[in-house]
Design a protein around this motif. Structure first.
Motif, PDB file in Angstrom:
ATOM      1  N   ILE A  38       0.816  -1.306  -0.157  1.00 51.41           N
ATOM      2  CA  ILE A  38      -0.120   0.051  -0.029  1.00 51.41           C
ATOM      3  C   ILE A  38       0.879   1.338   0.065  1.00 51.41           C
ATOM      4  O   ILE A  38       0.735   2.197  -0.716  1.00 51.41           O
ATOM      5  CB  ILE A  38      -0.984   0.142   1.314  1.00 51.41           C
ATOM      6  CG1 ILE A  38      -1.999  -1.200   1.150  1.00 51.41           C
ATOM      7  CG2 ILE A  38      -1.841   1.250   1.351  1.00 51.41           C
ATOM      8  CD1 ILE A  38      -2.907  -1.249   2.043  1.00 51.41           C
ATOM      9  N   ASN A  39       1.923   1.172   0.939  1.00 52.89           N
ATOM     10  CA  ASN A  39       2.884   2.356   0.885  1.00 52.89           C
ATOM     11  C   ASN A  39       3.251   2.790  -0.426  1.00 52.89           C
ATOM     12  O   ASN A  39       3.832   3.826  -0.995  1.00 52.89           O
ATOM     13  CB  ASN A  39       3.629   2.154   2.179  1.00 52.89           C
ATOM     14  CG  ASN A  39       3.119   2.416   3.400  1.00 52.89           C
ATOM     15  OD1 ASN A  39       2.211   3.023   3.493  1.00 52.89           O
ATOM     16  ND2 ASN A  39       3.873   1.694   4.269  1.00 52.89           N
ATOM     17  N   GLU A  45      -3.372  10.966   0.589  1.00 55.25           N
ATOM     18  CA  GLU A  45      -3.135  10.658   1.912  1.00 55.25           C
ATOM     19  C   GLU A  45      -4.703  10.331   2.701  1.00 55.25           C
ATOM     20  O   GLU A  45      -4.573   9.285   3.330  1.00 55.25           O
ATOM     21  CB  GLU A  45      -2.890  12.009   2.675  1.00 55.25           C
ATOM     22  CG  GLU A  45      -2.833  11.771   4.245  1.00 55.25           C
ATOM     23  CD  GLU A  45      -2.427  12.958   5.177  1.00 55.25           C
ATOM     24  OE1 GLU A  45      -2.269  12.949   6.235  1.00 55.25           O
ATOM     25  OE2 GLU A  45      -1.832  13.839   4.415  1.00 55.25           O
ATOM     26  N   HIS A  48      -5.254   6.604   1.519  1.00 56.42           N
ATOM     27  CA  HIS A  48      -4.155   5.850   1.981  1.00 56.42           C
ATOM     28  C   HIS A  48      -4.815   5.735   3.504  1.00 56.42           C
ATOM     29  O   HIS A  48      -4.902   4.321   3.793  1.00 56.42           O
ATOM     30  CB  HIS A  48      -3.058   6.476   2.175  1.00 56.42           C
ATOM     31  CG  HIS A  48      -1.859   5.549   2.818  1.00 56.42           C
ATOM     32  ND1 HIS A  48      -1.585   5.775   4.141  1.00 56.42           N
ATOM     33  CD2 HIS A  48      -1.119   4.576   2.511  1.00 56.42           C
ATOM     34  CE1 HIS A  48      -0.677   4.876   4.739  1.00 56.42           C
ATOM     35  NE2 HIS A  48      -0.412   4.300   3.853  1.00 56.42           N
TER      36      HIS A  48
END
Length: 178
Positions: A38-39, A45, A48
């Motif tokens: 995912i990162n 943001e 995420h």
């Protein structure tokens, strides 16, 4: 010019629903990823954080609502690069599995034919990978065959697999460099 703007603005409800479902499906795939993956996607943001929150949730209703929220956030996000990366990861896994199974077949053939001094499997492997350590392969095959016959733990079988993997990876790296 105004007719073109009107055509671009009108999207049928069915098409919007299909797009929303597709975005939610991508959201489900995002939730299934590891935190490192995912990162690596470099999501904005809010998206995420929403994905990480969905990974934390356990109640089905809460997960469903979070997926809808992720889908809503994805409306403002270009999901094409995300889908491309997900496809690459899925493809890599199947490619890696195929390579793994090929190595298992090599290992099994080498062990099964190991009592013969010049087995067909060994000759094929050496033809394909000429830089392989012949003596070590023969020794590991012989030991693995003995371990199988005596119902002992497959220590040499594991070592043979590791050697085959290292040999094929080295050959692949050499091919990539050329």
């Amino acid at each position: 010019m105004q007719e073109k703007d009107v055509e671009e603005e009108f999207i049928s409800k069915t098409k919007r629903k299909a797009e929303a479902d597709a975005q939610q499906l991508v959201g489900k795939k995002l939730i299934a990823l590891t935190k490192d993956q995912i990162n690596k996607l470099n999501l904005e943001e809010r998206l995420h954080d929403a994905v990480m929150e969905a990974k934390r949730l356990t109640a089905n209703g809460a997960i469903r609502r979070q997926l809808q929220y992720i889908g809503r956030l994805m409306r403002d996000t270009d999901i094409e690069p995300i889908e491309e990366q997900l496809a690459r990861w899925e493809g890599k896994n199947s490619e890696e599995n195929a390579r793994f199974h090929l190595l298992e077949r090599w290992r099994d053939r080498l062990i099964d034919e190991s009592p013969e001094p010049q087995s067909d499997a060994l000759q094929e492997f050496l033809t394909t990978y000429p830089n392989a350590d012949v003596q070590l392969i023969r020794t590991l095959c012989r030991n693995a065959h003995k371990e199988r016959s005596n119902n002992k733990p497959p220590k040499s079988t594991r070592e043979l697999f590791k050697l085959l993997r290292e040999t094929t990876e080295a050959a692949q790296q050499q091919t990539d460099q050329n």
